[in-house]
Scaffold this motif. Sequence first.
Motif, PDB file in Angstrom:
ATOM      1  N   GLY A 165       0.816  -1.216   0.000  1.00 33.11           N
ATOM      2  CA  GLY A 165       0.000   0.000   0.000  1.00 33.11           C
ATOM      3  C   GLY A 165       0.845   1.260   0.000  1.00 33.11           C
ATOM      4  N   ILE A 166       1.880   1.301   0.836  1.00 37.79           N
ATOM      5  CA  ILE A 166       2.770   2.466   0.889  1.00 37.79           C
ATOM      6  C   ILE A 166       3.510   2.631  -0.440  1.00 37.79           C
ATOM      7  CG2 ILE A 166       4.832   3.429   1.991  1.00 37.79           C
ATOM      8  CD1 ILE A 166       3.931   2.081   4.592  1.00 37.79           C
ATOM      9  N   SER A 167       4.009   1.527  -0.987  1.00 38.36           N
ATOM     10  CA  SER A 167       4.762   1.580  -2.245  1.00 38.36           C
ATOM     11  C   SER A 167       3.902   2.100  -3.387  1.00 38.36           C
ATOM     12  CB  SER A 167       5.305   0.189  -2.590  1.00 38.36           C
ATOM     13  OG  SER A 167       6.122  -0.312  -1.553  1.00 38.36           O
ATOM     14  N   TYR A 168       2.646   1.667  -3.434  1.00 42.30           N
ATOM     15  CA  TYR A 168       1.740   2.118  -4.493  1.00 42.30           C
ATOM     16  C   TYR A 168       1.495   3.620  -4.397  1.00 42.30           C
ATOM     17  CZ  TYR A 168      -2.466   2.552  -7.354  1.00 42.30           C
ATOM     18  OH  TYR A 168      -3.383   2.942  -8.304  1.00 42.30           O
ATOM     19  N   GLU A 169       1.291   4.123  -3.170  1.00 41.90           N
ATOM     20  CA  GLU A 169       1.060   5.557  -3.002  1.00 41.90           C
ATOM     21  C   GLU A 169       2.295   6.359  -3.384  1.00 41.90           C
ATOM     22  OE1 GLU A 169      -1.898   6.691  -2.554  1.00 41.90           O
ATOM     23  OE2 GLU A 169      -2.665   4.657  -2.301  1.00 41.90           O
ATOM     24  N   PHE A 170       3.470   5.815  -3.108  1.00 39.32           N
ATOM     25  CA  PHE A 170       4.705   6.492  -3.516  1.00 39.32           C
ATOM     26  C   PHE A 170       4.782   6.578  -5.036  1.00 39.32           C
ATOM     27  CE2 PHE A 170       8.998   6.073  -5.197  1.00 39.32           C
ATOM     28  CZ  PHE A 170       9.602   7.211  -4.671  1.00 39.32           C
ATOM     29  N   ASN A 171       4.449   5.468  -5.718  1.00 36.53           N
ATOM     30  CA  ASN A 171       4.490   5.471  -7.179  1.00 36.53           C
ATOM     31  C   ASN A 171       3.485   6.458  -7.772  1.00 36.53           C
ATOM     32  OD1 ASN A 171       6.504   3.525  -7.347  1.00 36.53           O
ATOM     33  ND2 ASN A 171       5.484   2.485  -9.036  1.00 36.53           N
ATOM     34  N   ARG A 172       2.323   6.578  -7.141  1.00 33.54           N
ATOM     35  CA  ARG A 172       1.336   7.559  -7.597  1.00 33.54           C
ATOM     36  C   ARG A 172       1.884   8.972  -7.419  1.00 33.54           C
ATOM     37  NH1 ARG A 172      -4.091   6.515  -8.450  1.00 33.54           N
ATOM     38  NH2 ARG A 172      -4.579   8.608  -7.718  1.00 33.54           N
ATOM     39  N   PHE A 173       2.535   9.220  -6.299  1.00 29.79           N
ATOM     40  CA  PHE A 173       3.120  10.531  -6.049  1.00 29.79           C
ATOM     41  C   PHE A 173       4.195  10.845  -7.088  1.00 29.79           C
ATOM     42  CE2 PHE A 173       6.497  13.127  -4.142  1.00 29.79           C
ATOM     43  CZ  PHE A 173       5.776  14.256  -3.760  1.00 29.79           C
ATOM     44  N   ALA A 174       5.061   9.856  -7.352  1.00 30.57           N
ATOM     45  CA  ALA A 174       6.123  10.061  -8.344  1.00 30.57           C
ATOM     46  C   ALA A 174       5.540  10.241  -9.739  1.00 30.57           C
ATOM     47  CB  ALA A 174       7.086   8.876  -8.323  1.00 30.57           C
ATOM     48  N   GLY A 175       4.399   9.585 -10.008  1.00 28.90           N
ATOM     49  CA  GLY A 175       3.774   9.725 -11.315  1.00 28.90           C
ATOM     50  C   GLY A 175       3.174  11.095 -11.541  1.00 28.90           C
ATOM     51  N   ARG A 176       2.739  11.723 -10.458  1.00 32.99           N
ATOM     52  CA  ARG A 176       2.089  13.029 -10.576  1.00 32.99           C
ATOM     53  C   ARG A 176       3.075  14.194 -10.527  1.00 32.99           C
ATOM     54  NH1 ARG A 176      -3.471  13.216  -9.429  1.00 32.99           N
ATOM     55  NH2 ARG A 176      -4.395  11.202  -8.955  1.00 32.99           N
ATOM     56  N   HIS A 177       4.281  13.966 -10.003  1.00 29.22           N
ATOM     57  CA  HIS A 177       5.224  15.061  -9.783  1.00 29.22           C
ATOM     58  C   HIS A 177       6.567  14.781 -10.442  1.00 29.22           C
ATOM     59  CE1 HIS A 177       2.302  15.193  -6.441  1.00 29.22           C
ATOM     60  NE2 HIS A 177       2.433  16.501  -6.519  1.00 29.22           N
ATOM     61  N   ASP A 178       7.158  15.824 -10.938  1.00 29.05           N
ATOM     62  CA  ASP A 178       8.501  15.735 -11.526  1.00 29.05           C
ATOM     63  C   ASP A 178       9.347  16.842 -10.907  1.00 29.05           C
ATOM     64  OD1 ASP A 178      10.735  15.252 -13.006  1.00 29.05           O
ATOM     65  OD2 ASP A 178       9.978  16.166 -14.852  1.00 29.05           O
ATOM     66  N   ASN A 179      10.076  16.502  -9.862  1.00 32.97           N
ATOM     67  CA  ASN A 179      10.947  17.462  -9.195  1.00 32.97           C
ATOM     68  C   ASN A 179      12.206  16.759  -8.724  1.00 32.97           C
ATOM     69  OD1 ASN A 179      10.239  16.160  -6.657  1.00 32.97           O
ATOM     70  ND2 ASN A 179       8.310  17.304  -6.737  1.00 32.97           N
ATOM     71  N   LEU A 180      13.073  17.483  -8.072  1.00 38.05           N
ATOM     72  CA  LEU A 180      14.353  16.916  -7.649  1.00 38.05           C
ATOM     73  C   LEU A 180      14.146  15.721  -6.722  1.00 38.05           C
ATOM     74  CD1 LEU A 180      17.432  17.023  -7.567  1.00 38.05           C
ATOM     75  CD2 LEU A 180      17.260  18.666  -5.681  1.00 38.05           C
ATOM     76  N   LEU A 181      13.188  15.829  -5.796  1.00 37.82           N
ATOM     77  CA  LEU A 181      12.947  14.752  -4.844  1.00 37.82           C
ATOM     78  C   LEU A 181      12.514  13.473  -5.554  1.00 37.82           C
ATOM     79  CD1 LEU A 181      12.609  13.650  -1.965  1.00 37.82           C
ATOM     80  CD2 LEU A 181      10.279  14.595  -1.975  1.00 37.82           C
ATOM     81  N   THR A 182      11.522  13.569  -6.441  1.00 39.42           N
ATOM     82  CA  THR A 182      11.030  12.366  -7.119  1.00 39.42           C
ATOM     83  C   THR A 182      12.087  11.795  -8.065  1.00 39.42           C
ATOM     84  OG1 THR A 182       9.986  13.718  -8.852  1.00 39.42           O
ATOM     85  CG2 THR A 182       8.623  13.078  -6.963  1.00 39.42           C
ATOM     86  N   ARG A 183      12.904  12.664  -8.683  1.00 37.74           N
ATOM     87  CA  ARG A 183      13.954  12.159  -9.573  1.00 37.74           C
ATOM     88  C   ARG A 183      15.012  11.394  -8.794  1.00 37.74           C
ATOM     89  NH1 ARG A 183      12.999  17.145 -12.359  1.00 37.74           N
ATOM     90  NH2 ARG A 183      14.679  18.193 -11.205  1.00 37.74           N
ATOM     91  N   VAL A 184      15.351  11.883  -7.603  1.00 42.53           N
ATOM     92  CA  VAL A 184      16.337  11.183  -6.762  1.00 42.53           C
ATOM     93  C   VAL A 184      15.771   9.856  -6.277  1.00 42.53           C
ATOM     94  CG1 VAL A 184      17.569  11.257  -4.560  1.00 42.53           C
ATOM     95  CG2 VAL A 184      17.554  13.269  -6.043  1.00 42.53           C
TER      96      VAL A 184
END
Length: 321
Positions: free
Chosen positions: A261-280
């Motif tokens: 569940g946590i991993s899926y929410e992280f992937n959704r967050f990364a899918g919606r955002h493109d910034n330094l944090l998500t790229r790292v």
Amino acid sequence: MQTNRQKSAFRTTIGGQALIEGILMRGPEKQAIVVRRPDGGLEVRVEELQLIKERYPVLGWPFIRGVVTFLDSMIRGVKALMFSADFYPEEEAAQPSKFELWLEEKLGSEKFSQIIVGLAVVLGVGFSIGLFFLLPAALTGLLQIWVPMSRLAVSAVEGVIRVLLFLAYLIFCSRLSDIRRVFSYHGAEHKTIFCYERGLDLTVENVSKMPRHHPRCGTSFLFVVIIVAILVHAMLFSVVTPPNLLARMALQLLTLPVIVGISYEFNRFAGRHDNLLTRVLTAPGLWMQNFTTFEPDASMMEVAIEALRLVLPSRVGQDRW
């Protein structure tokens, strides 16, 4: 020639899966399977999606939806693999066994297929849990017999073993010739989605210029699952001391739905955002795609393009993150 209906770059929720000489694409409304037949033609199957969360809204809640989506993807993926494998049967598997014929006669072809799919899903999930969760715990437990370790050290060693096993498994699979072709279709899937997201016409020429590493890949998701598992288990076992190795394994199994569940929410967050944090945070998963994606040929890209076209939403923008 069909062209994309929007020219601005965006991020799509459309995703796919590589098959045996084919690709599964899943859009917001439909799912399409396209397979290259031995005669060179394309075999196509399109299905309207009926999501369980539409009947049971609670299954679409954050964290719960991750487990539901994972299981649904596993079932649909196994069915798609079986569909594609039917066009390339192995010689020794061409004739069904007497036991298979007996089961099909007693249960009917539809129920028999459901049992096979269910068994394949259970075996696949069981293999993954055994290799990437239980085996690292067992190896760490054996190591503790000779090397006393603190709670933190146990979690750290177990985590390192888990990552190394995952990496070794990907490298081993990438060396198999049949799997390498599947991974080339995986590359075609990524490149086609990139082409669509950049608003370019879906042609082999345009698709061939796209990168094959995609941040919302299943490989990246599995790597996130492993990293989240390491963090969750480290926190859990910092406050809980299992009496033995079996109890530790049982607690790890109980945390799996939370981890997914946590991993899926992280992937959704990364899918919606493109910034330094998500790229790292997505960089390690992208690097691991060096072993799960390869450059496709033109015929593979044609399959991916056809699969994507078949699942484009009826309303422009419906598939945007």
